[in-house]
Design a protein around this motif. Structure first.
Motif, PDB file in Angstrom:
ATOM      1  N   ASN C 118     -36.997 -82.716  86.607  1.00 52.37           N
ATOM      2  CA  ASN C 118     -37.904 -82.666  85.924  1.00 52.37           C
ATOM      3  C   ASN C 118     -38.642 -81.316  85.850  1.00 52.37           C
ATOM      4  OD1 ASN C 118     -40.380 -82.963  84.392  1.00 52.37           O
ATOM      5  ND2 ASN C 118     -40.410 -85.148  85.091  1.00 52.37           N
ATOM      6  N   LYS C 121     -42.519 -81.365  87.319  1.00 50.24           N
ATOM      7  CA  LYS C 121     -43.067 -81.810  88.436  1.00 50.24           C
ATOM      8  C   LYS C 121     -42.420 -80.926  89.334  1.00 50.24           C
ATOM      9  CE  LYS C 121     -43.953 -86.595  87.504  1.00 50.24           C
ATOM     10  NZ  LYS C 121     -43.254 -88.215  87.853  1.00 50.24           N
ATOM     11  N   GLN C 126     -40.977 -85.199  92.770  1.00 43.85           N
ATOM     12  CA  GLN C 126     -39.711 -85.995  92.139  1.00 43.85           C
ATOM     13  C   GLN C 126     -39.200 -86.645  93.569  1.00 43.85           C
ATOM     14  OE1 GLN C 126     -37.254 -83.885  89.542  1.00 43.85           O
ATOM     15  NE2 GLN C 126     -38.824 -82.280  89.438  1.00 43.85           N
TER      16      GLN C 126
END
Lengths: 295, 336, 339
Positions: C118, C121, C126
């Motif tokens: 992601n 993030k 994560q």
């Protein structure tokens, strides 16, 4: 070469469009609505030429066999008024859409492709246009300019409304510019015009079309609102004028007698918006060979 | 055909707070490509080899050195005067997926440059169509099966062949292949490589092959020159087979060591080398650029960048501790 | 939980960690349901690295996803079973149990794991998300375990956990993918094209890490790739895949040294190598298998096979053991392939 011929036939624009549309019923409905209103706009004023019939003895009548949607404050038939009024609304929207598409696409493409000084100067102009509050400007302009004809209104809406399209086209162009096929086209020595028109344009067409249809919804809202607020003199009959009359003259908010007179143009606007939104779904597939070939 | 002398290219990244940072992508690269010859550039991602390819095709500019094409020095010419020279040099892109316009058929893709060419040479519509079909056959595709298709309907290997056919539309004298097979299935790579080799022998087209994979470079230009690039400068160069068999620079040796061994067919080289750490652009540039990762680095490596010096008449290197090592895999004889 | 492991005619009489048997995965298309994986059988032996090699379109990625029971729609597992020790038949799992199996016992490193993080993030965040999704109580211990794994793959834990995806290079992201797959103490590690898009040096580093974590954590590892070189560098066993039943499988060194299937032989012959005679390399003719064009009857490879016989068009060869530890599916005699 039979397979090649067959492949060409399969790609004929009509067959492609048909196949894409038939894939989802919503798209057909959307297109049907748009075509319906377009026909209405073309044929309406021919069906009922001149001034609409006035009947002082039968004002604010409820829907009946003679008057399907009732009558207005002057006793004119509401259905006829809706039909006649469609032309102004749609013509204005079409003109502003045309201006928006032409200006927005050209400026976005040129700015994104040439980058550098061209880009920054064009984008400053775009930023300026984006900061112009279109609607209040129209209100102000209406005091000095006669918006009786669709052309003027459409031009003003279009000239103040292309900023969003230009921004979207530019960002798409910038990202496409780095793609291999554009580098290759430049390397092969193809002209800039060729690259912009043949290579870039087909790739950004879906974004233009989508932004355009969405802005058409905005344009319809804006012009109707102008008439509704009554800031523009009523030199023509259209849906905005009808709404204004229904609310301020007929008092539709307090009394139910003008309800059908109020609802008729409202429903038309909603239906047209719905038609556009439903049809939007087909745009991406119409322009993207990858999506449309998937049968 | 192409003569490059001391080409440099520096990027400036504009940081609002940290101030501008200067990133040298190429630090003086020289090579010469004879007509019909082959030159390979080997290096890991970020070493500047892609920038070199873009400079050679005119997509990117260079800020120092000389680029001579067909005896004409290009840096002194205006962009308009330069264009015809760059058109003789065509690029085969790494990614066959983005190298073709997704909204245009193969027929359209090929016929646009062909028509432009026909306007110059006076060919007609028929000639354009015939040439398109001829080019597709040349790259090993059937015109009937491919012309009417869109790029997404072709496999990676087929697309790369179309890209090569498109480059051939303007009758180039040089093809620059930048990682031309790295995104294609291994099983299909050899087909593309042998096509490029064929173009060299049959049409006399010179090749500049840019890759991180020494094995593919060997296949393209066994008789050609190989240049190993590290952070923008050539650190070893010489005939392809010489470099593979007797590399003397530790970085070249690391690259060769990293090639997977086909166990059962090959034995690992006895002196396989592993670099220390990974490529870091931010380290200081005073000494040998490879020193921070070099297993043989000594204090004197930190002092100054070693210059390219001859090892033997055809073979050059830039290392204070150059020494041939057997790092490449060795073939096992098949037991049949 | 005790499970009876389905007995198949396994080549070696060894315990099996994962047993894929007769697996068929179909995709729904306009031409009906077409098999992407057809009657595939693979056994993963504990402590071994198995390499699954195939061209694009051979169904290798689909098979890898099927091991997580995560075949994307419109595909579905239509028959066969995937038995994992301690989990039972993965194809029968659903809901919470399935979620816990994925990333729990079965660690998976995605094909584009360079892009599967992601971007908004940090890696640390994560990691915590992953822990929470698996109901990990002791998140501190999870972070400690992650930090240990991160240093094992040769990165600096403090720096990596605070980094965003874009601050890491392709090779580093691939290593993070391996860390995230292993952090919940997976016993089975599945890597889908772990080195595609990496240059040779990063590839060598990633392969070295895979080899190390495999050994140190006592894993059962499956590497799915189109690159025979990658497999030969690292795998103990080699399974070749092609549209239908696997053409060939066996110990990697033996298969490479003495391929018993024309397809394996052609794959090896089509490699560009740094040693050997260049002119001996042969281009593999034809196109990789394709969902729509793979023949429904007979041997799926026959159109590209130099040794095809009339019987190949009629009968699909069965996967049978021909020497200890090696199986093949071909009508031609093994001796006929090599000569």
């Amino acid at each position: 070469m039979s397979t090649l011929a067959a492949a060409r036939a399969r790609r004929s624009p009509w067959r492609v469009t048909r196949r894409v549309l038939l894939r989802k019923p919503g798209r057909v409905i959307g297109l049907a609505i748009i075509v319906f209103f377009t026909l209405m706009a073309i044929a309406g004023p021919m069906l009922y030429p001149g001034q609409l019939a006035v009947d002082p003895d039968n004002i604010y009548a409820s829907p009946s066999g003679a008057h399907w949607l009732g009558t207005d404050f002057a006793g004119s038939d509401v259905l006829q008024e809706v039909i006649v009024g469609a032309r102004y609304v749609l013509l204005t929207a079409a003109i502003s859409a045309l201006v928006t598409a032409a200006l927005g696409t050209t400026i976005g493409l040129v700015a994104g492709y040439h980058r550098g000084f061209t880009d920054s100067s064009l984008m400053r102009v775009t930023d300026f246009v984006l900061t112009i509050p279109g609607f209040p400007l129209l209100v102000v302009l209406s005091t000095i300019w006669n918006f009786g004809r669709p052309l003027e209104m459409g031009l003003v809406l279009g000239v103040t409304g292309w900023g969003g399209v230009a921004r979207a086209v530019r960002s798409q162009t910038l990202s496409l510019r780095e793609r291999g096929f554009l580098e290759a086209a430049r390397g092969l020595g193809l002209s800039n015009t060729h690259i912009i028109v043949r290579e870039l344009l087909p790739n950004i067409a879906p974004y233009v079309a989508m932004n355009l249809l969405l802005s058409v919804i905005g344009f319809i809202g804006a012009e109707v609102a102008l008439f509704f607020l009554g800031v523009v003199p009523f030199t023509s009959s259209n849906w905005g004028v009808m709404l204004n009359e229904a609310v301020f003259a007929g008092g539709a908010i307090n009394s139910p007698q003008a309800l059908s007179y109020l609802l008729a143009p409202l429903v038309c606007i909603l239906l047209l918006t719905l038609g556009i939104v439903l049809f939007l779904d087909a745009i991406d597939e119409l322009f993207n060979p990858r999506l449309r070939e998937r049968s | 055909m192409i003569e490059a002398r001391n080409i440099t290219r520096t990027y400036r990244s504009h940081g609002a707070i940290t101030g501008a940072r200067v990133v040298p992508a190429l630090r003086g690269v020289s090579f010469s490509l004879p007509k019909g010859g082959a030159v390979s550039f080997i290096g890991e991602s970020g070493c500047g080899k892609t920038t070199l390819g873009k400079i050679l095709t005119g997509i990117e500019t260079f800020d120092g050195g000389e680029l001579v094409v067909d005896g004409v020095e290009l840096s002194g010419l205006s962009a308009r005067r330069r264009a015809p020279y760059f058109r003789r040099i065509q690029m085969i892109h790494q990614d066959p997926y983005s190298a073709l316009n997704p909204t245009r058929t193969i027929e359209q893709t090929l016929e646009d440059p062909l028509r432009m060419r026909a306007r110059e040479t006076g060919g007609d519509r028929k000639a354009v169509e015939a040439r398109a079909a001829e080019l597709l056959e040349l790259v090993g595709l059937s015109p009937e099966g491919v012309l009417g298709k869109y790029p997404h309907q072709l496999s990676g290997g087929q697309r790369q062949r179309v890209v090569i056919a498109r480059a051939l539309t303007v009758d180039p004298e040089v093809l620059i292949a930048d990682e031309a097979v790295s995104m294609i299935d291994v099983s299909m790579r050899l087909g593309i490589l042998s096509l490029l080799r064929d173009l060299r022998t049959r049409l006399g087209i010179s090749l500049v092959f840019i890759t991180h994979d020494v094995a593919t470079a060997r296949y393209i230009g066994e008789d050609g020159e190989l240049h190993v690039i590290y952070r923008g400068s050539v650190i070893e160069s010489g005939p392809t087979d010489t470099i593979i068999q007797t590399p003397v620079h530790p970085y070249t040796q690391c690259l060769l060591s990293a090639i997977p061994i086909m166990r059962g067919l090959e034995l690992p080289g006895p002196q396989r080398l592993v670099p220390i750490g990974s490529l870091d652009e931010r380290t200081e540039d005073t000494g040998c650029l490879f020193a921070p990762r070099c297993p043989f680095a000594t204090d004197e490596c930190e002092v100054a960048q070693p210059a390219l010096t001859p090892w033997d008449p055809t073979h050059q290197h830039a290392c204070l501790h150059a020494e041939p090592r057997q790092v490449a895999a060795m073939e096992i004889a098949l037991s049949q | 939980m005790t499970e009876t492991i389905q007995q198949t005619d396994r080549p070696v009489d060894q315990p099996v960690e994962v047993s894929v048997s007769d697996l068929t995965v179909v995709y729904r298309t306009d031409l009906g349901e077409l098999p992407a994986v057809s009657r595939a059988s693979i056994d993963l032996v504990p402590g071994q690295i198995t390499g699954l090699v195939g061209e694009s379109g051979s169904g290798k990625s689909t098979l890898a996803l099927a091991m997580l029971n995560a075949v994307p729609s419109p595909g579905r597992i239509s028959s066969g079973s995937i038995t994992v020790t301690g989990l039972g038949d993965v194809t029968k799992l659903a809901g919470r149990k399935l979620r816990h199996a994925r990333g729990g016992t079965l660690g998976y490193v995605f094909q584009a794991s360079q892009n599967s993080l992601n971007p908004l993030k940090t890696i640390g965040k994560q990691l915590l998300d992953l822990g929470r999704a698996h109901d990990v109580r002791d998140l501190r211990a999870l972070v400690r375990r992650a930090a240990q794994l991160i240093s094992e793959v040769g990165l600096d834990p403090d720096r990596v956990l605070d980094s965003y995806q874009h601050e890491l290079s392709g090779g580093m992201r691939q290593r993070i993918g391996i860390v995230l797959a292993l952090v919940l103490n997976a016993r089975v590690l599945i890597l889908d094209e772990p080195t595609t898009a990496l240059d040779v040096l990063s590839q060598a580093a990633v392969l070295d890490i895979v080899r190390r974590v495999h050994r140190d954590s006592g894993l059962t590892t499956l590497i799915v790739t189109h690159d025979l070189g990658v497999v030969s560098e690292i795998a103990d066993r080699l399974v070749v895949m092609y549209g239908g039943p696997n053409p060939e499988e066996g110990p990697a060194t033996a298969v490479l040294h003495e391929p018993s299937h024309p397809y394996t032989r052609a794959l090896i012959g089509a490699m560009a190598r740094i040693v050997g005679d260049i002119s001996a390399a042969r281009v593999l003719p034809g196109r990789p298998p394709d969902l729509t064009t793979v023949p429904r009857q007979g041997c799926v490879f026959r159109d590209r096979c130099p040794l095809a016989m009339p019987v190949c068009a009629e009968e699909e060869p069965e996967l049978v053991q021909w020497t200890p530890g090696r199986r093949r599916a071909c009508h031609v005699e093994p001796t006929g392939v090599l000569s």
